[in-house]
Design an enzyme around this catalytic site. Structure first.
Site, PDB file in Angstrom:
ATOM      1  N   LYS A  80       0.776  -1.085   0.036  1.00 11.33           N
ATOM      2  CA  LYS A  80      -0.006   0.033  -0.054  1.00 11.33           C
ATOM      3  C   LYS A  80       1.011   1.228   0.009  1.00 11.33           C
ATOM      4  O   LYS A  80       1.920   1.281   0.696  1.00 11.33           O
ATOM      5  CB  LYS A  80      -0.945   0.014   1.307  1.00 11.33           C
ATOM      6  CG  LYS A  80      -1.982   1.086   1.157  1.00 11.33           C
ATOM      7  CD  LYS A  80      -3.024   0.942   2.477  1.00 11.33           C
ATOM      8  CE  LYS A  80      -3.924   1.778   2.678  1.00 11.33           C
ATOM      9  NZ  LYS A  80      -4.797   1.807   3.837  1.00 11.33           N
ATOM     10  N   SER A 155      -9.405   1.589   2.904  1.00 12.71           N
ATOM     11  CA  SER A 155      -8.902   2.408   2.104  1.00 12.71           C
ATOM     12  C   SER A 155      -7.777   1.627   1.245  1.00 12.71           C
ATOM     13  O   SER A 155      -7.241   2.026   0.362  1.00 12.71           O
ATOM     14  CB  SER A 155      -7.804   3.494   2.842  1.00 12.71           C
ATOM     15  OG  SER A 155      -7.320   3.075   3.822  1.00 12.71           O
ATOM     16  N   SER A 179      -9.763  -0.718   7.153  1.00 12.93           N
ATOM     17  CA  SER A 179      -9.227  -0.222   5.482  1.00 12.93           C
ATOM     18  C   SER A 179      -8.457  -1.480   5.048  1.00 12.93           C
ATOM     19  O   SER A 179      -7.953  -1.890   3.981  1.00 12.93           O
ATOM     20  CB  SER A 179      -8.494   0.674   5.780  1.00 12.93           C
ATOM     21  OG  SER A 179      -9.061   1.932   5.751  1.00 12.93           O
TER      22      SER A 179
END
Lengths: 488, 483
Positions: A80, A155, A179
């Site tokens: 990420k 996210s 997330s």
């Protein structure tokens, strides 16, 4: 072995296949590189991908004399974009960090590299991890591989979408209020949010520091356990990092028998869609069939968890994001005549997206003198109450379960105008962050319209081992991923 | 000026920032050494790079415990680091990690020379900021100082004069120097002071509006700044004006204070507990360990010097204002024979202190050893040399580093106390100057100075003045009888 087959392999199978010379490292890398180039544009799952950076790592790996001693040798891992990598930019999905390359690797990155993993690129995300749909990225929304018109969740949407689409077997995400788990649920993959402090936060660009956790997103519980084993453990660079013992995972169905599992009644109510309700019921039956005692329990504090979360996370974020001021790194407004104050204002106004500004303002307000006690202070107190309520439940139950999300993946644009309804979709996942306990989302069903549904299992503090055991046994019984695959 | 101030009581509180002498910074492993290329002593943590996290340097805690014990403060079992938030280029994270509602310790205090006790509000641990450097067109940021550990020591507003304020500060300064937790170099900024100054009408209970004077970098300037500020405020009040709460900057060149920024515009710092740092627990064991290794502190030492060496309070206070000086004095007393500690103290505080100061020596590396000073004082006490010759010997000690015994021997400076030698010279001088003798005999006793001068000149200053006096008087008086 054909490249389609390689791309479907788990991390564990890749490691053992390389060890037994069923295929070569170059085959593995080429397979995933080709697949990424083919599929990535449709998904917009990546914000950075470079064959050159990959080959450098592979060349270094080839020089090692004893690949067997590397637990993740040759495994491509996507990361990420809020986790610092010194050979790739780290932008947090934000314009304010466009092109920013960190001076150092996050602890999880060094641990992955030391374990023989190949960092395969950086995944798209909601800006600074603020969002539940990946629509808040400065680099455009990520598409859900099960339905390109739908969001992958957020996210960590890029990570979940890429793993679901078999662009890699493993990706790292971060989880502040769900997330990792919510996008895992939306994309039909496994997402583990570890105990707060089990995985070092050093090098994770902070959002809500007291809630942030890095964890793996994989297609199997076994892979999640393997990656967790590599990235967890005490880090002297993170004062909130835990000292943890051994985490061996004996796998047997007997483990489930007589285990007491609580279903959180507040999370199975009318807010859930029918498909979710149905799949969750089936999961409960499945667990009962495995010998577990499953009963409904009440955790009334959960009704306030969203309020607590949006005060605590935004307060911390308002402070954590102060360093993006245009002085030392990141975007700086270019007007040469501006005063210092204007430089701050312009750089931040230009660099941050709408949702980030909204949360910074919310958090700044919550910490302001005269409001602190009414908002932030109260949220901290409520958090303590929630923690003790969760602890009380765990004195009676070994696990707590719920649907990961009240709904399946929604359409891109569907909720963007209604932040409150977007915020409410996190209700199932936030409690684990507030309480600091480990939680996992694993696929448990499919909706009528062929969208994955996730089961969330929560375990007591620092009990990843038993959490992964239960999830693994359930997964083996259900064989979900053998039955379903996205068409990308 | 003093007339004006007589209508008021002065109310002063001090905030002192003391840089700790740890090897590394408060939250990272970077060096704390002064100077160096800009940004040479930095890392992701003290640069405030995204993702970097602070970890407390445990050495800092021991320094904080030592100071807390030295001033008798109550150490909190659990204290909390908090973020103090504001935007400034020298503050890389956009917040300073400090302590707020749960500081490291509270209370305790310092006793002034007058015996007055000044209570402390608190002492807390925080990180220093960097430095903005302004060029012609551009400004630069040097973060070498960012993250250096500071102790902030806050006094209650019990100080009532500029002199009390500087006395407080001197005493605090010597405590941290004695503890060896800070070099407390005011010029380098490792010991900085802000003063909150306000006035109230004599006898009134309500406090006036205060102004904060920033960055006072010498004891003298603190007194000057407070004096100036008090008069400035008194002027305004007497003329019917009101004091605006603001931050003042002291200009050492003009000796005046001027407004830096108005406090009304000041930030809401939005303090909150730093989620990156767990609650700081200090256990009894750790405190006891530090307590056992605590050195003798200036106040104790001062008392002991007065009792043990029969020193005047002023000398004892001066000797104990600096740890090295006190050590130097005490080791000199071990070599004293005929000389008194009082005489040794005089020599150290006047002649030696001046040389140490002028030549930027320290007492520890000074070429005049404590033993040498003791020898010099012994020589005076024994009458081997006069006080005047002693100055010559001392000068030579400073220049050559030789011990006084050698110098006295080599340069033949031994004082003549032999009565017969003195008598021979006295008689010659008396006989050579009949006019002056006549003056003496006519009652002008002051003329005796003339004879002493001649005798000392002839003897090269080596004759014992007391003996010369005695012999001279008896010789002259015998003329009286004889005539």
């Amino acid at each position: 072995m054909s490249s389609t087959k390689i791309s479907s392999l788990s991390a564990k199978a890749i490691v053992s296949g390389l060890a037994s010379r069923s295929f070569a490292l170059d085959d593995v890398i080429a397979t995933f590189v080709e697949r990424t180039k083919k599929v990535c544009p449709a998904l917009n799952s990546h914000v950075f991908f470079s064959e050159e950076v990959i080959s450098k790592q592979v060349d270094a790996l080839k020089k090692t004399s004893n690949p067997e001693s590397y637990p993740l040798f040759g495994v491509p891992v996507l990361v990420k974009d809020n986790i610092c990598t010194m050979d790739m930019p780290t932008t947090c999905g934000s314009k304010i960090l466009a092109g920013y390359v960190p001076q150092y690797d996050a602890t999880v990155i060094s641990r992955l590299r030391n374990a023989g993993a190949v960092i395969f690129g950086k995944t798209n995300q909601d800006e600074f991890a603020m969002g539940s749909s990946n629509e808040n990225s400065a680099y455009g929304p990520v598409k859900n591989p099960w339905d390109l018109e739908r969001v992958p969740g957020g996210s960590s949407g890029g990570s979940a979408a890429a793993v679901a689409a078999e662009l890699v077997p493993v990706a790292l995400g971060s989880d502040t209020g769900g997330s990792i788990r919510q996008p895992a649920s939306f994309c039909g993959v496994v997402g583990l949010k570890p105990t707060y402090g089990a995985v070092s936060r050093y090098g994770l660009v902070a959002y809500g520091s007291s809630l942030d956790c890095i964890g793996p997103i994989t297609r199997s519980v076994e892979d999640a356990a393997m990656v967790f084993d590599v990235i967890s453990g005490h880090d002297p660079k993170d004062a909130t990092s835990l000292h943890s013992g051994s985490r061996e995972i004996p796998n047997s169905e007997a483990m489930v028998s007589k285990k007491r599992i609580g279903v959180i009644s507040e999370l199975i109510g009318t807010g859930n869609d029918l498909d979710t309700t149905h799949s969750f019921k089936e999961a409960v039956l499945e667990l009962k069939a495995l010998g577990a005692v499953v009963e409904e329990v009440s955790l009334p504090e959960i009704e306030y968890s969203i309020a607590m979360y949006y005060l605590i996370a935004t307060a911390e974020a308002s402070s954590n994001l102060a360093r993006f001021d245009g002085i030392r790194f990141g975007h700086r407004s270019s007007d040469p005549t501006q005063s210092l104050k204007e430089l701050y204002l312009n750089s931040r106004s230009e660099g941050f997206g709408k949702e980030v500004k909204q949360r910074i303002m919310l958090g700044t307000f919550a910490l302001s003198s005269g409001y602190y006690d009414a908002y932030y202070g109260k949220a901290l107190n409520a958090r303590e109450q929630l923690k003790s309520a969760v602890k009380r439940l765990f004195s009676q139950y070994d696990f707590l379960i719920s649907p990961t999300s009240p709904t399946t993946a929604f359409k891109i644009g569907e909720k963007i105008a209604d932040p409150l309804s977007m915020y409410l979709s996190d209700i199932g996942t936030i409690a684990a962050n507030l309480a600091g306990i480990p939680a996992i989302s694993i696929p448990c069903g499919m909706s009528e319209s062929r969208l994955p549904i996730g089961l969330q299992i929560m375990a007591p503090w620092n009990q990843e081992t038993s959490l992964l055991q239960l999830a693994g046994i359930y997964e083996k019984k259900l064989k979900w991923s053998e039955r379903y695959k996205p068409n990308v | 000026m003093s007339d004006l101030l007589q209508q008021f009581d002065l109310v002063i509180g001090l905030e002192v920032h003391c840089q700790l002498d740890t090897q590394s910074k408060l939250f990272c492993g970077c060096s704390t050494s002064f100077g160096g290329e800009p940004n040479a002593h930095t890392c992701p943590v003290c640069l405030g790079l995204p993702g970097a996290l602070p970890v407390v340097n445990k050495k800092v805690l021991d320094s904080a415990i030592a100071l807390a014990l030295a001033v008798g403060a109550d150490i909190r079992q659990r204290s909390v680091f908090a973020r103090k938030q504001y935007f400034y280029p020298d503050l890389p994270k956009g917040y300073q990690i400090s302590q707020f509602d749960l500081p490291f310790c509270e209370k305790g205090g310092i006793t002034l020379t007058s015996g007055k006790f000044i209570e402390l509000t608190r002492i807390h641990i925080e990180e220093d900021a960097g430095k903005n450097v302004h060029g012609d067109k551009n400004s630069f940021v040097d973060l070498n100082r960012a993250g250096i550990p500071l102790l902030e020591i806050v006094s209650t507003p019990q100080l009532e004069s500029a002199e009390e304020a500087s006395d407080f500060l001197r005493r605090l300064h010597s405590i941290v120097r004695f503890l060896e937790i800070s070099n407390a170099n005011m010029e380098e900024g490792s010991f900085r002071c802000d003063a909150n100054v306000s006035l109230k009408r004599k006898g009134a209970t309500k406090l006036g509006t205060r102004c904060e004077i920033k960055n006072l970098n010498s004891f003298r300037n603190i007194e000057r700044a407070i004096h100036y500020e008090a008069v400035r405020q008194a002027d305004i009040i007497v003329q019917g004006g009101t004091i605006i709460q603001q931050t003042m900057l002291f200009d050492a060149n003009s000796g005046s204070t001027r407004p830096m920024r108005s406090k009304e515009e000041s930030h809401d710092y939005r303090y909150f507990p730093d989620p990156d740092l767990p609650v700081l627990f200090i256990n009894e064991e750790r405190i006891e360990k530090t307590r056992k290794s605590l050195p003798e502190l200036p106040a104790q030492l001062e008392k002991r010097f007065i009792e043990q060496f029969e020193l005047p309070a002023v000398d004892a206070a001066q000797l104990t204002s600096d740890r090295d000086l006190a050590k130097y004095f005490e080791s000199s007393t071990k070599f004293l024979k005929k000389g008194t500690p009082k005489l040794a103290a005089n020599w150290i505080l006047s002649e030696l202190a001046r040389e140490v100061n002028d030549r930027s020596w320290t007492y520890m590396n000074c070429p005049v050893s404590a033993q040498s000073i003791a020898q010099l004082v012994n020589a005076i006490g024994e009458g081997t040399i006069s006080g005047k010759i002693a100055k010559t010997v001392f000068k030579s000690m400073v220049e050559t580093g030789k011990d006084p015994e050698t110098i006295i021997k080599e340069e033949g400076l031994v004082q003549i106390s032999d009565k017969s030698a003195i008598r021979t010279l006295v008689e010659r001088i008396v006989n050579e100057n009949p006019a002056q003798v006549a003056e003496f005999l006519s009652g002008k006793e002051k003329i005796i100075g003339f004879f002493v001068g001649r005798i000392m000149k002839e003897s090269g200053g080596k004759m014992n003045p007391a003996a010369v006096n005695a012999v001279l008087l008896s010789t002259l008086n015998s003329k009286k009888v004889g005539s």
